[in-house]
Motif scaffolding. Structure first.
Motif, PDB file in Angstrom:
ATOM      1  N   ASN A   1      -4.796  -3.493 -14.152  1.00 49.85           N
ATOM      2  CA  ASN A   1      -5.799  -4.550 -13.926  1.00 49.85           C
ATOM      3  C   ASN A   1      -5.692  -5.248 -12.586  1.00 49.85           C
ATOM      4  OD1 ASN A   1      -6.930  -4.575 -16.736  1.00 49.85           O
ATOM      5  ND2 ASN A   1      -4.788  -5.037 -17.166  1.00 49.85           N
ATOM      6  N   SER A   2      -4.707  -4.876 -11.776  1.00 51.91           N
ATOM      7  CA  SER A   2      -4.526  -5.574 -10.501  1.00 51.91           C
ATOM      8  C   SER A   2      -3.591  -4.753  -9.630  1.00 51.91           C
ATOM      9  CB  SER A   2      -3.895  -6.943 -10.738  1.00 51.91           C
ATOM     10  OG  SER A   2      -2.599  -6.776 -11.286  1.00 51.91           O
ATOM     11  N   GLY A   3      -3.430  -5.214  -8.400  1.00 55.40           N
ATOM     12  CA  GLY A   3      -2.513  -4.539  -7.494  1.00 55.40           C
ATOM     13  C   GLY A   3      -1.080  -4.645  -7.983  1.00 55.40           C
ATOM     14  N   THR A   4      -0.689  -5.849  -8.343  1.00 51.17           N
ATOM     15  CA  THR A   4       0.715  -6.037  -8.730  1.00 51.17           C
ATOM     16  C   THR A   4       1.058  -5.224  -9.968  1.00 51.17           C
ATOM     17  OG1 THR A   4       2.429  -7.730  -8.873  1.00 51.17           O
ATOM     18  CG2 THR A   4       0.466  -8.111 -10.214  1.00 51.17           C
ATOM     19  N   GLU A   5       0.107  -5.047 -10.870  1.00 51.40           N
ATOM     20  CA  GLU A   5       0.375  -4.223 -12.056  1.00 51.40           C
ATOM     21  C   GLU A   5       0.591  -2.760 -11.677  1.00 51.40           C
ATOM     22  OE1 GLU A   5      -2.067  -4.218 -15.551  1.00 51.40           O
ATOM     23  OE2 GLU A   5      -2.327  -6.371 -15.454  1.00 51.40           O
ATOM     24  N   CYS A   6      -0.078  -2.301 -10.629  1.00 48.18           N
ATOM     25  CA  CYS A   6       0.148  -0.927 -10.155  1.00 48.18           C
ATOM     26  C   CYS A   6       1.570  -0.801  -9.622  1.00 48.18           C
ATOM     27  CB  CYS A   6      -0.816  -0.561  -9.023  1.00 48.18           C
ATOM     28  SG  CYS A   6      -2.493  -0.354  -9.554  1.00 48.18           S
ATOM     29  N   VAL A   7       2.022  -1.830  -8.901  1.00 48.41           N
ATOM     30  CA  VAL A   7       3.378  -1.788  -8.341  1.00 48.41           C
ATOM     31  C   VAL A   7       4.406  -1.805  -9.471  1.00 48.41           C
ATOM     32  CG1 VAL A   7       5.025  -2.988  -6.851  1.00 48.41           C
ATOM     33  CG2 VAL A   7       2.604  -2.872  -6.202  1.00 48.41           C
ATOM     34  N   GLU A   8       4.169  -2.638 -10.479  1.00 52.84           N
ATOM     35  CA  GLU A   8       5.081  -2.674 -11.630  1.00 52.84           C
ATOM     36  C   GLU A   8       5.154  -1.283 -12.278  1.00 52.84           C
ATOM     37  OE1 GLU A   8       6.904  -5.284 -12.400  1.00 52.84           O
ATOM     38  OE2 GLU A   8       5.911  -6.670 -11.040  1.00 52.84           O
TER      39      GLU A   8
ATOM     40  N   SER B   1       7.374  -6.473   4.074  1.00 50.88           N
ATOM     41  CA  SER B   1       6.400  -5.928   3.110  1.00 50.88           C
ATOM     42  C   SER B   1       5.718  -7.024   2.290  1.00 50.88           C
ATOM     43  CB  SER B   1       7.139  -5.019   2.125  1.00 50.88           C
ATOM     44  OG  SER B   1       8.109  -5.810   1.442  1.00 50.88           O
ATOM     45  N   TYR B   2       4.611  -6.659   1.701  1.00 49.51           N
ATOM     46  CA  TYR B   2       3.972  -7.478   0.651  1.00 49.51           C
ATOM     47  C   TYR B   2       3.491  -6.520  -0.433  1.00 49.51           C
ATOM     48  CZ  TYR B   2       1.198 -10.765  -1.946  1.00 49.51           C
ATOM     49  OH  TYR B   2       0.713 -11.556  -2.965  1.00 49.51           O
ATOM     50  N   HIS B   3       4.015  -6.705  -1.656  1.00 54.79           N
ATOM     51  CA  HIS B   3       3.595  -5.828  -2.753  1.00 54.79           C
ATOM     52  C   HIS B   3       3.090  -6.592  -3.977  1.00 54.79           C
ATOM     53  CE1 HIS B   3       4.896  -2.135  -0.777  1.00 54.79           C
ATOM     54  NE2 HIS B   3       6.014  -2.746  -0.436  1.00 54.79           N
ATOM     55  N   GLY B   4       3.057  -7.927  -3.890  1.00 54.24           N
ATOM     56  CA  GLY B   4       2.554  -8.686  -5.032  1.00 54.24           C
ATOM     57  C   GLY B   4       3.543  -9.748  -5.467  1.00 54.24           C
ATOM     58  N   LEU B   5       3.176 -10.508  -6.500  1.00 55.63           N
ATOM     59  CA  LEU B   5       3.928 -11.722  -6.823  1.00 55.63           C
ATOM     60  C   LEU B   5       4.459 -11.786  -8.254  1.00 55.63           C
ATOM     61  CD1 LEU B   5       1.804 -14.350  -4.837  1.00 55.63           C
ATOM     62  CD2 LEU B   5       3.841 -13.101  -4.108  1.00 55.63           C
TER      63      LEU B   5
ATOM     64  N   VAL C   1       6.095   1.843   0.165  1.00 53.25           N
ATOM     65  CA  VAL C   1       5.746   1.350   1.505  1.00 53.25           C
ATOM     66  C   VAL C   1       4.234   1.232   1.677  1.00 53.25           C
ATOM     67  CG1 VAL C   1       5.785   3.686   2.536  1.00 53.25           C
ATOM     68  CG2 VAL C   1       6.291   1.699   3.972  1.00 53.25           C
ATOM     69  N   GLU C   2       3.808   0.195   2.391  1.00 54.94           N
ATOM     70  CA  GLU C   2       2.409   0.086   2.811  1.00 54.94           C
ATOM     71  C   GLU C   2       2.284   0.908   4.097  1.00 54.94           C
ATOM     72  OE1 GLU C   2       1.524  -4.480   2.939  1.00 54.94           O
ATOM     73  OE2 GLU C   2       3.669  -4.138   2.834  1.00 54.94           O
ATOM     74  N   PRO C   3       1.356   1.846   4.170  1.00 55.84           N
ATOM     75  CA  PRO C   3       1.239   2.659   5.397  1.00 55.84           C
ATOM     76  C   PRO C   3       0.999   1.785   6.636  1.00 55.84           C
ATOM     77  CG  PRO C   3      -0.067   3.599   3.636  1.00 55.84           C
ATOM     78  CD  PRO C   3       0.431   2.283   3.123  1.00 55.84           C
TER      79      PRO C   3
ATOM     80  N   ALA D   1       3.087   5.346  -1.768  1.00 59.06           N
ATOM     81  CA  ALA D   1       2.254   4.639  -0.784  1.00 59.06           C
ATOM     82  C   ALA D   1       1.488   3.537  -1.490  1.00 59.06           C
ATOM     83  CB  ALA D   1       1.292   5.610  -0.117  1.00 59.06           C
ATOM     84  N   ASP D   2       1.787   2.295  -1.114  1.00 57.19           N
ATOM     85  CA  ASP D   2       1.011   1.164  -1.626  1.00 57.19           C
ATOM     86  C   ASP D   2      -0.240   1.053  -0.752  1.00 57.19           C
ATOM     87  OD1 ASP D   2      -0.182  -1.238  -2.139  1.00 57.19           O
ATOM     88  OD2 ASP D   2       1.669  -2.384  -2.320  1.00 57.19           O
ATOM     89  N   GLU D   3      -1.340   1.618  -1.263  1.00 54.96           N
ATOM     90  CA  GLU D   3      -2.618   1.627  -0.525  1.00 54.96           C
ATOM     91  C   GLU D   3      -3.577   0.609  -1.145  1.00 54.96           C
ATOM     92  OE1 GLU D   3      -3.905   3.823   1.992  1.00 54.96           O
ATOM     93  OE2 GLU D   3      -2.463   5.490   2.080  1.00 54.96           O
ATOM     94  N   ILE D   4      -2.979  -0.411  -1.759  1.00 53.48           N
ATOM     95  CA  ILE D   4      -3.796  -1.421  -2.438  1.00 53.48           C
ATOM     96  C   ILE D   4      -4.726  -2.117  -1.448  1.00 53.48           C
ATOM     97  CG2 ILE D   4      -3.561  -3.697  -3.563  1.00 53.48           C
ATOM     98  CD1 ILE D   4      -1.077  -2.319  -5.055  1.00 53.48           C
ATOM     99  N   GLN D   5      -4.239  -2.331  -0.245  1.00 48.81           N
ATOM    100  CA  GLN D   5      -5.083  -2.945   0.791  1.00 48.81           C
ATOM    101  C   GLN D   5      -5.690  -1.902   1.738  1.00 48.81           C
ATOM    102  OE1 GLN D   5      -4.534  -6.391   4.190  1.00 48.81           O
ATOM    103  NE2 GLN D   5      -3.520  -6.618   2.255  1.00 48.81           N
ATOM    104  N   THR D   6      -4.917  -0.858   2.042  1.00 47.22           N
ATOM    105  CA  THR D   6      -5.371   0.098   3.061  1.00 47.22           C
ATOM    106  C   THR D   6      -6.267   1.197   2.496  1.00 47.22           C
ATOM    107  OG1 THR D   6      -3.301   1.294   2.681  1.00 47.22           O
ATOM    108  CG2 THR D   6      -3.367  -0.192   4.578  1.00 47.22           C
TER     109      THR D   6
ATOM    110  N   SER E   1      -6.233  -0.564  -5.525  1.00 45.09           N
ATOM    111  CA  SER E   1      -6.761  -1.685  -6.321  1.00 45.09           C
ATOM    112  C   SER E   1      -7.840  -2.372  -5.480  1.00 45.09           C
ATOM    113  CB  SER E   1      -5.627  -2.632  -6.718  1.00 45.09           C
ATOM    114  OG  SER E   1      -6.106  -3.674  -7.519  1.00 45.09           O
ATOM    115  N   LYS E   2      -7.736  -3.675  -5.308  1.00 46.94           N
ATOM    116  CA  LYS E   2      -8.641  -4.471  -4.469  1.00 46.94           C
ATOM    117  C   LYS E   2     -10.091  -4.008  -4.519  1.00 46.94           C
ATOM    118  CE  LYS E   2      -5.343  -6.623  -1.348  1.00 46.94           C
ATOM    119  NZ  LYS E   2      -5.324  -8.031  -1.704  1.00 46.94           N
ATOM    120  N   SER E   3     -10.520  -3.168  -3.556  1.00 45.25           N
ATOM    121  CA  SER E   3     -11.955  -2.895  -3.442  1.00 45.25           C
ATOM    122  C   SER E   3     -12.454  -1.861  -4.454  1.00 45.25           C
ATOM    123  CB  SER E   3     -12.287  -2.419  -2.026  1.00 45.25           C
ATOM    124  OG  SER E   3     -11.601  -1.222  -1.746  1.00 45.25           O
TER     125      SER E   3
ATOM    126  N   GLN F   1      -2.897 -14.839   4.444  1.00 49.97           N
ATOM    127  CA  GLN F   1      -3.333 -13.646   3.739  1.00 49.97           C
ATOM    128  C   GLN F   1      -2.143 -12.774   3.446  1.00 49.97           C
ATOM    129  OE1 GLN F   1      -6.588 -11.138   4.992  1.00 49.97           O
ATOM    130  NE2 GLN F   1      -6.723 -12.399   6.798  1.00 49.97           N
ATOM    131  N   ALA F   2      -2.264 -11.999   2.405  1.00 51.08           N
ATOM    132  CA  ALA F   2      -1.206 -11.020   2.135  1.00 51.08           C
ATOM    133  C   ALA F   2      -1.265  -9.927   3.174  1.00 51.08           C
ATOM    134  CB  ALA F   2      -1.393 -10.415   0.760  1.00 51.08           C
TER     135      ALA F   2
END
Ligand SMILES: Cc1ncc(COP(=O)(O)O)c(C=O)c1O
Length: 473
Positions: free
Chosen positions: A124-131, A152-156, A205-207, A237-242, A266-268, A472-473
């Motif tokens: 349901n979210s970016g952080t849930e994907c990371v979990e 890095s930033y992967h969520g909270l 890692v975020e690319p 690859a954390d592509e939640i933003q990219t 996630s995100k978009s 911003q994250a």
């Protein structure tokens, strides 16, 4: 649209002017104070495409995109139509003892973009994907360690916060998840030292790093992926933003021809309307987790795969394709980067412009000339990173452009425009940044008077750090 006694548009209109009071009383008072201090409390009442409209019907160009969720713009008709049609079809939704048709079709579409991967897991979210990635990596490899990159930033939530290298976010919440360790971004030797223990389940890692828009060196991602393979570690690859076209490719790793073991999106993905996240991975990894019938639901979440999210995601992929938004992000992103870069030789406060596609960072730094240096020092002594607000505030107030800083105490302004901005919007952005950056080089001048006001404000409230806009994250 009305229902019973509830009329949402009428409620919005009637209570709009009370939003600060409601938030101060019931929600986050600090955010209300921040918005008031920096003058962003204009009361947005409508969003359409790349534009936001305030209570006076002033139009703003949104370069934040809700932290990257509105790649296809706000309220896209194709997504709205998909959502309406789900509601009108009375689909069964979340039966749980059933398998979702729309989740199946969406998996097929997403994996079509990443043919080296075989399976999808929805969240349901970016952080849930990371979990999920942390659990899948440990479960599939039987190893405890997780490596992440510096800055890095992967969520909270606890797992993702344990992989987020920012003391501002971590402070006060320790102890975090054991077994997680940072290696400097772009440091292959340090990565190999850690991997060689053969105790590391995954390197996440975020690319391109969101916080600061930090770029990988050209060899970093391919070499890191190869090292991971050599030591039996999964490359995530954390592509939640990219992801989803933001950088001018479907996934940012494509710029470096890397094929990760897991890709997080996630995100978009749902066009901004419904929370959603997707983890795409290899069959053997997935099969290690869901390995027996009594473990068929060993990881999951009640609302994941809900029909509204799945339909909105299908519609978003359709829009990305039919409007050729990935190609557009590539072309217009290059135009913007070229224009911003041309400002550097004439403006000593602007140090660097970097990014890819529609993810661009403009980094500012200490000037050389004496007059500017004195003003810079006063401001930065009051609060590190405050200078960037001297750019974002006039951009907002005088040019109706919404941007923010790319991290705590950061000197980088990040822009994440909707991918569907026009050539005319690009000119709006270029003219506005050019004027504001030029203004920041005039001392005394309006921009530095604003700096004095911000410092006075910070001193008066005796909470300088809290008066800065959240990053911003
Ligand atoms: C790279 C990256 N990973 C994870 C997240 C966390 O996503 P969410 O805020 O949906 O939990 C973000 C959010 O900004 C992000 O940029």
């Amino acid at each position: 649209m009305t229902g019973g006694n509830l009329d949402i548009p009428a409620t919005f209109a009637a209570r709009e002017s009370e939003r600060d009071i409601l938030h101060t009383r019931y929600l986050n008072e600090q955010l209300v104070r921040v918005l008031r201090t920096i003058g962003f409390d204009v009361g947005f009442k409508r969003g359409q495409g790349q534009y936001l409209y305030d209570r006076n019907d002033e139009r703003y160009l949104d370069l934040l995109s809700g932290f990257g969720v509105f790649a296809i713009g706000r309220n896209h008709p194709t997504v709205r139509e998909a959502l309406r049609s789900v509601l009108d079809s009375e689909l069964p939704n979340l039966v749980q003892m059933d398998v979702s048709v729309l989740a199946g079709v969406l998996s097929e579409r997403l994996l079509g973009y990443l043919p080296y991967l075989d399976k999808a897991f929805f969240a349901n979210s970016g952080t849930e994907c990371v979990e999920a990635a942390i659990k899948f990596a440990r479960g599939a490899t039987g190893r405890p360690g997780i490596l992440y990159a510096g800055h890095s930033y992967h969520g909270l939530t606890y797992g993702s916060l344990s992989l987020t290298d920012d003391k501002n976010f971590r402070g006060g919440f320790e102890p975090l998840l054991p077994g997680c360790k940072a290696v400097p971004f772009n440091d292959l030797a340090a990565l190999e030292r850690e991997l060689s223990s053969r105790q590391v389940a995954a390197f996440i890692v975020e690319p391109i790093q969101g916080k600061g828009v930090n770029m990988p060196t050209d060899d970093f991602l391919p070499e890191a992926a190869a090292l991971c393979r050599r030591y039996g570690t999964l490359f995530v690859a954390d592509e939640i933003q990219t992801g989803l076209g933001r950088t001018g490719r479907f996934t940012a790793v494509e710029h470096w021809n890397v094929e990760p073991d897991m890709v997080l999106l996630s995100k978009s993905l749902s066009g901004g309307h419904v929370p959603v996240g997707a983890l795409l991975t290899r069959k053997w990894i997935f099969d290690k987790i869901f390995d027996r019938m009594d473990r068929a639901v060993v990881h999951g979440s009640t609302f994941a795969k809900n029909d509204l999210a799945m339909a909105a995601a299908l519609a978003t992929l359709e829009v990305l394709k039919s409007e050729r938004l990935i190609e557009r992000a590539d072309a217009l992103g290059t135009r913007l980067m070229t224009n911003f870069s041309s400002l550097i030789p004439r403006h000593e406060l602007l140090k660097d412009v970097r990014g890819k596609g529609m993810m661009i960072g403009l980094e500012f730094g200490a000037p050389k000339s004496l007059a500017l240096k004195a003003s810079w020092n006063v401001l930065e002594t009051a609060s590190e990173g405050l200078f960037c607000q001297l750019i974002t505030i006039p951009l907002f107030k005088d040019h109706k452009i919404l941007t923010q800083v790319a991290g705590h105490a950061s000197h980088t302004i990040k822009i994440l425009p909707p991918l569907m901005i026009t050539e005319a919007d690009c000119k709006w952005i270029e003219d506005s940044f050019s004027a504001v950056i030029a203004g920041a080089h005039r001392v005394p001048g309006a921009v530095w008077s604003l700096g004095k006001t911000l410092i006075d404000n910070a001193v008066r409230t005796r909470a300088p750090a809290r008066e800065k806009a959240p990053a911003q994250a």
